[in-house]
Design an enzyme around this catalytic site. Structure first.
Site, PDB file in Angstrom:
ATOM      1  N   ILE A 158      38.849  36.332  34.277  1.00 22.61           N
ATOM      2  CA  ILE A 158      39.505  37.315  33.419  1.00 22.61           C
ATOM      3  C   ILE A 158      38.622  37.610  32.219  1.00 22.61           C
ATOM      4  O   ILE A 158      38.297  36.709  31.438  1.00 22.61           O
ATOM      5  CB  ILE A 158      40.878  36.779  32.964  1.00 22.61           C
ATOM      6  N   ASP A 212      41.173  31.862  32.285  1.00 24.06           N
ATOM      7  CA  ASP A 212      39.911  31.424  32.893  1.00 24.06           C
ATOM      8  C   ASP A 212      38.911  32.568  32.760  1.00 24.06           C
ATOM      9  O   ASP A 212      39.044  33.601  33.420  1.00 24.06           O
ATOM     10  CB  ASP A 212      40.170  31.077  34.372  1.00 24.06           C
ATOM     11  N   HIS A 213      37.917  32.374  31.901  1.00 25.74           N
ATOM     12  CA  HIS A 213      37.020  33.472  31.582  1.00 25.74           C
ATOM     13  C   HIS A 213      36.062  33.813  32.723  1.00 25.74           C
ATOM     14  O   HIS A 213      35.361  34.809  32.680  1.00 25.74           O
ATOM     15  CB  HIS A 213      36.222  33.128  30.311  1.00 25.74           C
ATOM     16  N   ARG A 214      36.067  32.971  33.762  1.00 29.95           N
ATOM     17  CA  ARG A 214      35.259  33.322  34.922  1.00 29.95           C
ATOM     18  C   ARG A 214      35.878  34.508  35.647  1.00 29.95           C
ATOM     19  O   ARG A 214      35.192  35.300  36.277  1.00 29.95           O
ATOM     20  CB  ARG A 214      35.168  32.142  35.898  1.00 29.95           C
ATOM     21  N   PRO A 264      35.978  27.868  31.978  1.00 32.71           N
ATOM     22  CA  PRO A 264      35.745  28.236  30.568  1.00 32.71           C
ATOM     23  C   PRO A 264      36.999  28.913  30.013  1.00 32.71           C
ATOM     24  O   PRO A 264      37.415  29.943  30.523  1.00 32.71           O
ATOM     25  CB  PRO A 264      34.568  29.198  30.626  1.00 32.71           C
TER      26      PRO A 264
END
Lengths: 486, 386
Positions: free
Chosen positions: A459, A455-457, A279
């Site tokens: 960060i 990468d929102h997983r 994401p």
């Protein structure tokens, strides 16, 4: 000879360089018989089963399913005498690496003149910076095995071996001649181009004699002519949308159909894989880099730095490296397979480069340990290598964090897509003179825009924002940041 | 038809009906068969064989050993010991049947897949493996074994065979019971080659003693037969003016009978014959190919039921010509031969690069000698030798 033998992935189909492990049919500890199918491997040509080369017990499986393995890399170790009891620890296996035997038909042994590149070899650079490939394969950079040349007593190579007779050319002369032709060095020679290409050049008003051909033996291709015809438009390939900006050859239906293959295909697969698994969040920051630009100008005048290529990209790279030191989580990878986030101490800094054969992202290994001067030199070397099309797979693998310099194309920023296996990518936009509020007054200042995708997983918004802010802080006042952080 | 003669409409109609005709797949029964897939012996008005049990067991042994050696070679390629291998799996009967029909004096011109014929000619089966390992050029003496070198160029050997056949005819070696004959092997794909069609023309007009043995294994690499021809291949011979016959290529007895008859016609001066051995390549075209990309599993399964070895085994069991002791011993023998083949391949020495100059001319030449010297000097520039 060790009783444990390692089996290297063979070239399964005439000139292949790698294969993907599809499925292991045996597990460590299994007893196997000669020619028992042990693994399914998919190559560019076929999915095939490999039968066991030795009977015995599977001692070790080196590569898991889904891994792509280079030809010659051991994939399994087999204990060929399991009845002899437990294996001594660290029983180093006999690597059944194919000696440069005639059987390894792929390892075409061409020994070029010392120092010369090897044009025309599979995986080697072809004229015009393209990669020579087998028909039907996408371009793939690969390192060609080259045998070391023996130095003569006087350090001569064959080139200096005196001719026996004054008579015919030595083999080496022939090689040199071929290389000259291949390298297109004989600029004064005849122009090589097929008749339809010549016609196209006439139609488009392009002078062939002024073109450097990228085709076989330096011949001029349709693409070369079309590129020359549209000169003025940026010839380089943008790092984001990497469609070649050559004049499209429209058919009667006013549509052009371009086969999806090679670097384009690989890039597409990587982008899709990344865009739909990680994401993405992208944040932007506009920074006044006037001080940084001035700092660069001063750096250029330092005697030790004379001759070193200095660009704003260098400062961006330094900013990223310093910011990583303050926020190590940014330099990480999501490993779904093992259920881990892998945080890396080392930074293999990727620089996206537009090259004649498309986007490549070589990286500078362990860039965090380099001095400023070393970093500058590494970046210059990396970009030169990439533009020449000589980037090796090793150069491109293992990247941990990437910068894409979209500013060179004159745009302000973008929302870059993460290279697979990386958690952050920074887009560096054009540096422009803009009206900016400086010390309470509107002043013309050097301003740029940074775009950071992460990468929102891994960060969160907070971490990503702090990282981007720190990159901006460095670029707005590098000297102060250096004093404050290092 | 001349242009604009008003007959355009009917001509078009004719063409399309002819096309429909050709598109109909010829039924498999339209061939010479002496042994059905379930192992029953059937009669044919024109062809017959009269084998003793011993001879039948001999044919069965050939089929089993040839298949086993082929499987070993395929495994060796997968293990990195051969550069490439073209498997004959499924085509054993066509090769052994025709190969055993050859007389000692007959000359054969193979493709690169005729490992079964090579075996029947008494050539050491290690020979082609040297070629595919890249350590030699094949190594057998074509004259001694009356079996030419493997030809990689598709269809080229049919011209060589025809020229050879024209030669022996001119030498007066044709026209009696102990005359000579020639056989040229090729595949269904090669029938579209100019070379093969030229060979047909020359063989026909010179009434040459050559048998064109086409193993129609249904695929030219990935191209199916219907992309190769709209008429059964054997019928093409009629257009060139010589007889064509289709034989069940998975029936070793029929392949033997049909080939022997054609060879005998040739050696008696009756001219060429085209034999279409209707068979199926069970494996890949070569080890570089993936057949699952262009053919469906049910087709392969249907052909598995027509396996050439299974049907002869059924026949041998039904007629009590062989028992389990025989089959068991043969299995062991095949495994031993395969094991020996493997060991010999692994111990093949890498050739000295300078050897490539050795067989250019039978008596050498100054120019080659000079090239050899130059190349030797060049090799010496490498550390650790070459």
């Amino acid at each position: 000879m060790s009783r444990v033998k390692e089996f290297p992935l063979p070239d399964l189909g005439e000139g292949l360089t790698e294969g993907e492990i599809l499925k292991w049919l045996v597990a460590e500890g299994d007893m196997i018989t000669l020619n028992q199918p042990i693994v399914e491997v998919e190559t560019a040509k076929a999915a095939v089963e490999i039968p066991a080369k030795w009977a015995g017990r599977v001692a070790k499986i080196f590569h898991g399913e889904g891994e792509t393995v280079e030809v010659g890399t051991p994939i399994i170790a087999i204990d060929t005498d399991p009845s002899a009891g437990a294996l001594p620890p660290d029983d180093l296996a006999d690597r059944d690496l194919p000696a440069p035997s005639a059987a390894s038909l792929a390892a075409v042994e061409v020994a070029p003149a010392e120092g010369a590149i090897e044009p025309g070899m599979i995986g080697g650079p072809a004229p015009g910076g393209r990669t020579a490939i087998l028909v039907g394969y996408g371009p793939k950079t690969t390192t060609a095995t080259r045998r070391p040349r023996r130095q003569g007593p006087t350090g001569q190579d064959l080139r200096q071996v005196p001719d026996v007779g004054a008579q015919p050319a030595t083999a080496d002369d022939d090689v040199a001649e071929v290389m000259t032709i291949l390298a297109g060095v004989g600029a004064a020679g005849p122009v090589l181009a097929k008749p339809p290409v010549r016609k196209l050049a006439r139609d488009l008003g392009v002078d062939l004699s002024g073109l450097a051909g990228t085709g076989p033996a330096g011949s001029i291709t349709r693409d070369d002519v079309q590129a020359a015809a549209t000169e003025g438009a940026p010839a380089a390939v943008p790092a984001f949308a990497t469609a070649p900006s050559t004049a499209p050859a429209f058919g009667p239906d006013r549509e052009q159909r371009i086969a999806i293959k090679g670097v384009r295909k690989l890039t597409a697969e990587n982008m899709v894989a990344s865009a739909f698994t990680a994401p993405h969040v992208t944040e932007f920051l506009t920074v006044d880099v006037t001080r940084a630009v001035r700092a660069l100008e001063r750096l250029r005048e330092v005697p030790e730095w004379r001759g070193v290529r200095i660009s704003p990209l260098l400062l961006v790279a330094k900013a990223v490296l310093l910011a990583v030191r303050r926020h190590p989580m940014v330099n990480s990878a999501w490993s779904g397979q093992t259920g881990e986030i892998v945080v890396k101490e080392y930074v293999n800094l990727g620089i996206a480069a537009a090259t004649p054969r498309g986007l490549v992202v070589p990286n500078i290994k362990d860039a965090g340990r380099l001095s400023m001067r070393e970093l500058a030199e590494a970046m210059t070397a990396l970009v030169t290598t990439a533009k020449d099309g000589r980037t090796t797979p090793a150069d491109m693998s293992g990247g941990t964090l990437t910068i894409t310099n979209v500013g060179v194309f004159g745009v302000d920023t973008g929302t870059p897509i993460l290279p697979p296996g990386e958690a952050a990518i920074l887009a560096f936009g054009a540096v422009r003179e803009m009206p900016w509020v400086h010390k309470g007054r509107v002043r013309p200042r050097q301003v740029t825009t940074l775009g950071l995708s992460f990468d929102h997983r891994i960060i969160d918004g907070e971490l990503g924002s702090k990282f981007l802010r720190d990159v901006g802080v460095f670029l707005s006042d590098p000297e102060a940041a250096l004093l404050a952080w290092t | 038809m001349s242009k604009g003669d008003g007959a355009r409409q009917p001509a078009t109609a004719n063409r399309s009906s002819a096309r429909d005709e050709g598109r109909r797949k010829p039924p498999d029964t339209e061939f010479v068969q002496l042994l059905t897939p379930d192992g029953s012996r059937v009669e044919h008005p024109d062809y017959d064989v009269d084998f003793t049990d011993d001879e039948l067991r001999g044919l069965y042994r050939d089929l089993v050993i040839v298949r086993k050696l082929d499987a070993e070679a395929t495994a060796l390629q997968r293990q990195g010991e051969l550069g490439i291998w073209a498997s004959l799996l499924g085509q054993e009967a066509a090769q052994v049947g025709s190969g055993r029909a050859l007389r000692k004096q007959d000359m054969a011109f193979p493709t690169y897949r005729e490992h079964g014929v090579l075996y029947c000619r008494g050539i050491d089966p290690i020979m082609p493996l040297g070629l595919f390992r890249g350590v030699d050029q094949g190594g057998w003496d074509p004259n001694q074994h009356k079996f030419n070198m493997y030809t990689i160029v598709i269809g080229a050997q049919t011209l060589h065979a025809t020229g050879y056949a024209m030669g022996i005819a001119m030498d007066g070696k044709v026209g009696s019971d102990d005359g000579e004959a020639v056989i040229a092997y090729f595949g269904d794909g090669a029938t579209s080659q100019g070379d093969v069609n030229e060979a047909f023309v020359w063989a026909s007009v010179f009434n040459s003693p050559v048998v064109f043995f086409c193993q129609n294994n249904q695929y030219a690499i990935s191209e199916p037969l219907e992309r190769q021809t709209r008429v059964p291949l054997y019928q093409r011979a009629a257009g060139f003016g010589f007889p064509g016959v289709r034989v069940d290529g998975n029936d070793v007895l029929a392949c033997y009978a049909v080939t022997r008859k054609a060879l005998d016609d040739a050696r008696h001066g009756q001219g060429p014959t085209l034999i279409e051995a209707y068979t199926y390549r069970m494996g890949a075209h070569t080890t570089s190919d993936d057949p699952t990309r262009y053919r469906i599993a049910s087709e392969v399964e249907a052909w598995q039921a027509k396996d050439p070895i299974k049907r002869l085994r059924s026949y041998l069991e039904r007629t009590h010509a062989a028992d389990d002791t025989f089959f068991g011993a043969l299995e062991d023998e095949a495994a031993r031969e395969a094991g020996a083949l493997r060991e010999r391949v692994l111990s093949m020495p890498n050739p000295d690069p300078l050897e490539m100059f050795d067989h250019v001319y039978p008596t050498g030449s100054p120019e080659i000698d000079e090239q050899r010297e130059t190349f030797a000097r060049y090799l010496e520039t490498f550390a650790g030798g070459h």
